[in-house]
Design an enzyme around this catalytic site. Structure first.
Site, PDB file in Angstrom:
ATOM      1  N   ARG A   1      -6.136   0.085  -0.309  1.00 51.43           N
ATOM      2  CA  ARG A   1      -6.489   1.010   0.850  1.00 51.43           C
ATOM      3  C   ARG A   1      -6.777  -0.134   2.005  1.00 51.43           C
ATOM      4  NH1 ARG A   1      -9.467   3.277  -2.880  1.00 51.43           N
ATOM      5  NH2 ARG A   1      -9.202   5.424  -3.574  1.00 51.43           N
TER       6      ARG A   1
ATOM      7  N   CYS B   1      16.443  -0.610 -20.477  1.00 51.84           N
ATOM      8  CA  CYS B   1      17.273  -0.714 -19.278  1.00 51.84           C
ATOM      9  C   CYS B   1      17.211  -2.150 -18.484  1.00 51.84           C
ATOM     10  CB  CYS B   1      17.425   0.543 -18.534  1.00 51.84           C
ATOM     11  SG  CYS B   1      15.912   0.572 -17.524  1.00 51.84           S
TER      12      CYS B   1
ATOM     13  N   ALA C   1       0.426   9.167  -3.382  1.00 51.54           N
ATOM     14  CA  ALA C   1       1.662   9.904  -2.957  1.00 51.54           C
ATOM     15  C   ALA C   1       1.483  11.538  -2.694  1.00 51.54           C
ATOM     16  CB  ALA C   1       2.688   9.987  -4.198  1.00 51.54           C
TER      17      ALA C   1
ATOM     18  N   THR D   1       0.831  -1.120   0.107  1.00 51.72           N
ATOM     19  CA  THR D   1       0.180   0.133   0.134  1.00 51.72           C
ATOM     20  C   THR D   1       0.728   1.267  -0.072  1.00 51.72           C
ATOM     21  OG1 THR D   1      -1.793  -1.148   1.149  1.00 51.72           O
ATOM     22  CG2 THR D   1      -1.764   1.087   1.238  1.00 51.72           C
TER      23      THR D   1
ATOM     24  N   HIS E   1      -1.146  14.998   2.451  1.00 53.38           N
ATOM     25  CA  HIS E   1      -2.420  15.588   2.616  1.00 53.38           C
ATOM     26  C   HIS E   1      -2.234  16.737   3.841  1.00 53.38           C
ATOM     27  CE1 HIS E   1      -4.675  13.058   0.159  1.00 53.38           C
ATOM     28  NE2 HIS E   1      -4.232  11.908   0.867  1.00 53.38           N
TER      29      HIS E   1
ATOM     30  N   CYS F   1      15.224   6.776 -20.423  1.00 48.95           N
ATOM     31  CA  CYS F   1      14.133   7.708 -20.395  1.00 48.95           C
ATOM     32  C   CYS F   1      14.179   8.841 -19.166  1.00 48.95           C
ATOM     33  CB  CYS F   1      12.807   6.690 -20.303  1.00 48.95           C
ATOM     34  SG  CYS F   1      12.421   5.771 -21.528  1.00 48.95           S
TER      35      CYS F   1
END
Lengths: 475, 418
Positions: A309, A441, A46, A40, A49, A401
């Site tokens: 969650r 890669c 991310a 989780t 809050h 990348c």
């Protein structure tokens, strides 16, 4: 005999371990996966809050707000990318605008800075927002964080300060004998004076191993899109719709790596191991997100994923000793806002709960700072060239990348908690996170890991046991 | 800052051909920047044959083909740097790259972009289901096998009938794997006909047209896939699911130009996800050229080197001041039945006597005319008995058919009899 055994190496386990490592204690962590922060803690929005929306007085509100205040320093000490970009909770009609007013009140009650913005103000800040916007609640203390290095670095810092981490070990039973716990795992038995259950989705199962419990964890799935980092300035804040009983809704945000994240859905699931995505759910995520930001360039999609969650039946975090044993501490149901809360939970669990059962003596040698990581991408030319002269591997790009150098991967491998899998390398360095998704890669990373650990490339795992990439040598 | 007349980004077939052409046209101060350890690009892992029929009139393997170009580069003493990764290009042609030497900036007078393409992958199309090990692109499996000597699986299914997938179906079968089938979303194959024959039919590997993978099953490693038939709008048809127990799903679902450096430099992007170019392969940034698979994905390397030479010669002309300034230009657009057209623009004053137009049809077509109209008037028409999207068409347009330096040139398909 350990003083503390932590079950689970996610965000909560890592910050509990890190806090425990600041005292003279023998601490071990057991983690079922082949890397820390692999469930989780890895697959979420991310977001750091602000804490404006949890019900005042709940553990969610308390730990969120406290954790948010700790974040800048924690990320500085642990060398984790944190972007305090602020959040906007966006009203798209008059009824929604009316709903912002009680949210503003709630923010004040939680002690969170917040401000109501007019439609014009929102449009000026977010040129790509829907023209229907009526206003928004700005929470400037919200932000985004690299969730992968947050957990990996917190745990590495704990290991630097003496904690032992056992990866790929699953708990199968717990016994109590004369005040000591014996934790049986798939590999060995651990004895500990204190057990801290940070087992995320499985925290209810672990808790039930020592006594009957009156709470449970039900997984709630969230599916996401990840877009590449070439559409600059699509959004400048974390954009939330209005929260509902289903959660914070489908957000649109940039990430610390400059990518964009769109999601999550919110669907109950019966299976704690179900990380699949499905087309109708993602189509709905897309539709909802486009109502808020109509021109999201979905052609830049590079990945879809889902996370679960750990939703508790109690609707609030469970952070308390078990009923029978003050030395068995449960941290359960740490769903959103768990990531931001984790540093505060770590402090509370050790200083307020463990302190009641173990003497805490500060460790003189404790260093809250991680050995700094080198970031060639953000160095100026002089600094970078000095580094490359010293170690030419910092000039060799492995992942085209994301421009990850061989030097960075080797540095990770040289640390106290080295990545053992391809995914662990990806989470720490971003090699394979870009638009080609490791197409070029990944073989190089596999060969590097095999060389480092002295094994055959066929033994290298993508992620957990059974995820070998190579089947066999060619004829 | 270092200075160079011409910097070429990418040392694959397009970049090497461009370098040789520019050198032969009189430009000696050239630097090729190649990000891997070898010149030759993706041909290094293409150990099968079938390359060079147009270029050398014989069938070569990828490494044989590239070696001929490496020899040409070396014979001329053209400078190149390996493991040199270009980070950025500015509008005034400063190339910044990273290598074991450090971070280097070069002021170039002209730049040729030849960075190739990458494979569309499972992340980009978001196949429903889990994301276990064992789901990889066909080119990645080819890299593991042909460069490192490892097989990624034993029971294989392939999504997409692109050429790399077809080549890998044969290659893995010869290595002892069982390839259970190939699913293609479209009602026709996206590979070259010769590959369908030699890689699938010759090995009795079934091709499921109008099918796609609708579910990936397996927690840590792939255990099975489910494919479904799709309707004419490419939506899966419920009830047509078939399950295949496989440990590997190879994806051969398209190639995408690796054009982020030109995109970030501000070159106008094209519908192929490359940059828009004129008939000399020059982008909207003067003196910056683009060629090969970074411009648009080609079917044959022979055409890639031809385009590379075109860019190399044009860059030389630019450097020698032979290219004049002209604002007027013709816009080239795809019409009915055509997916895209290269070039995007024609500048008549700078064009040679014959202008190659490259395009692909959108779907297989039989007995059609390729019609080229200029400002609403048809100027050329050619009957084609059969066209398929996997084959690129090249049509040479005589310059004298264009009576103006501005307007719109449209390539379209017209059914015979219309």
């Amino acid at each position: 005999m350990k003083d503390i055994l932590i079950i689970g190496g996610g965000a909560v386990g890592a910050f509990v371990a890190r806090k425990a490592s600041s005292y003279n204690l023998k601490v071990s962590v057991i983690e079922a996966c082949q890397d820390v922060g692999d469930v989780t803690s890895m697959a979420n929005s991310a977001i750091v809050h602000s804490g404006y929306d949890p019900v005042p007085g709940t553990k969610k509100a308390i730990f969120n707000v406290k954790g948010n205040r700790m974040f800048p320093q924690v990320c500085k000490d642990l060398d984790v990318h944190f972007e305090p970009i602020g959040s906007l909770t966006v009203a798209l009609n008059d009824a929604q605008y009316q709903m912002l007013l009680p949210l503003l009140e709630r923010a004040k009650e939680n002690g969170v800075p917040a401000e109501l913005l007019s439609a014009e103000q929102v449009k000026a800040m977010e040129p790509n927002i829907s023209p229907k916007v009526k206003g928004a609640l700005l929470c400037p203390t919200a932000g985004t964080v690299n969730p992968f290095t947050l957990v990996a670095h917190a745990m590495e810092n704990a290991v630097d300060n003496g904690v032992k981490v056992h990866l790929g070990e699953k708990v199968i039973g717990i016994e109590e004998k004369d005040g000591i716990f014996v934790v049986h795992t798939t590999r060995r038995d651990h004895e500990a004076k204190v057990v801290i259950n940070c087992a995320g989705l499985h925290s209810d199962e672990i808790a039930a191993m020592v006594e009957p419990i009156d709470w449970s964890i039900k997984p709630r799935k969230g599916e996401y899109f990840v877009l590449d980092h070439y559409a600059k300035g699509l959004v400048n804040h974390v954009l939330f719709p209005l929260p509902s009983e289903k959660g914070k809704g489908i957000l649109v945000t940039s990430t610390t790596s400059g990518n964009y994240l769109v999601g999550p859905s919110s669907e109950w699931d019966d299976d704690k191991e179900d990380f699949s995505t499905d087309a109708p759910t993602l189509a709905n995520v897309k539709e909802q997100a486009l109502m808020m930001v109509p021109n999201i360039p979905f052609r830049e999609q590079i990945r879809t994923f889902s996370g679960l969650r750990a939703t508790p039946s109690t609707h609030d975090f469970i952070i308390e000793p078990s009923k029978k044993y003050p030395n068995f501490i449960n941290c359960g149901g740490i769903e959103s806002p768990g990531l931001v809360s984790s540093p505060a939970i770590g402090e509370y669990v050790i200083d307020e709960l463990v302190s009641k059962v173990l003497p805490l003596e500060p460790k003189e040698s404790y260093n809250p700072k991680i050995r700094p990581y080198l970031h060639p991408a953000t160095m100026d030319e002089q600094e970078l060239n000095a580094l490359i002269r010293k170690d030419p591997d910092y000039g060799i790009v492995v992942c085209n990348c994301e421009k990850v150098t061989l030097g960075e991967i080797k540095d990770c491998l040289s640390r106290s908690l080295p990545p053992q899998t391809v995914k662990a390398v990806k989470k720490r360095t971003r090699a394979g996170f870009g638009k080609c998704q490791g197409g070029f890669c990944q073989p190089k990373v596999v060969m590097l890991l095999a060389k480092h650990f002295g094994c055959s490339p066929a033994d290298i795992l993508y992620d957990n046991q059974g995820s070998e990439i190579i089947a066999k040598e060619a004829k | 800052m270092e200075h160079k007349d011409l910097v070429i980004i990418g040392g694959g077939s397009a970049g090497m051909a461009a370098a040789v052409a520019a050198y032969d046209a009189g430009i000696k101060d050239i630097l090729i920047l190649e990000r891997t350890e070898f010149l030759g690009g993706i041909l290094n892992q293409c150990i099968h044959n079938g390359f060079g029929l147009h270029e050398f009139k014989e069938e070569l393997t990828g490494p044989e083909f590239l070696t001929r170009f490496v020899d040409q580069v070396k014979e001329r003493g053209i400078a190149y740097e390996l493991e040199a990764n270009v980070l950025s290009l500015s509008k005034d042609k400063v190339v910044t790259y990273l290598s074991a030497k450090g971070k280097t900036e070069i002021q170039a007078k002209a730049v040729i972009m030849a960075a190739g393409c990458y494979e569309r992958n499972s992340g980009a199309i978001g196949i429903p289901g889990t994301r276990p090990a064992g789901v990889i692109t066909a080119g990645q499996a080819q890299l593991y096998l042909n460069e490192f000597g490892y097989m990624v699986g034993k029971k294989v299914f392939i999504l997409g009938s692109g050429d790399i997938g077809l080549i890998m179906a044969r290659r893995m079968t010869l290595e002892g794997a069982k390839v259970l089938g190939v699913a293609e979303l479209m009602p026709y194959s996206n590979g070259l006909n010769r590959n369908i024959q030699q890689c699938l039919k010759d090995f009795d590997i079934p091709l499921y047209l109008s099918h796609t993978v609708t579910k990936i099953i397996g927690k840590e490693h792939l255990e099975a896939i489910e494919i479904s038939q799709v309707d004419e709008k490419m939506r899966p048809i419920p009830g047509t699911e078939q399950r295949f127990d496989v440990d590997t799903l190879l994806l051969s679902i398209g190639l995408i130009p690796n054009n982020s450096i030109l995109d970030q430099a501000g070159a106008i992007p094209s519908s192929t996800r490359g940059s828009k170019v004129n008939q000399n392969m020059e982008t909207s940034i003067p003196g910056v050229f683009s060629c090969g698979n970074v411009l648009h994905v080609h079917d044959l390397v022979d055409y890639v080197v031809e385009e590379g030479r075109q860019a190399g010669a044009a860059a030389a002309a630019y450097l020698q001041g032979k290219e004049g300034k002209s604002e007027a230009r013709i816009e080239c657009v795809p019409g009915n039945g055509i997916g895209y057209v290269v070039p995007s623009w024609i500048d008549l004053e700078q064009a040679g006597d014959s202008i190659p137009l490259k395009f692909r049809c959108r779907k297989p077509s039989k007995n059609v005319y390729i019609s080229i109209s200029f400002n609403g008037k048809e100027i050329k028409k050619m009957l084609k008995l059969a066209m398929i999207p996997s084959e690129m068409e090249i049509m040479k347009l005589p310059k004298n058919l264009l009576d103006s330096n501005q307007g719109k040139l449209e390539v379209s398909l017209v059914a015979k009899g219309e």
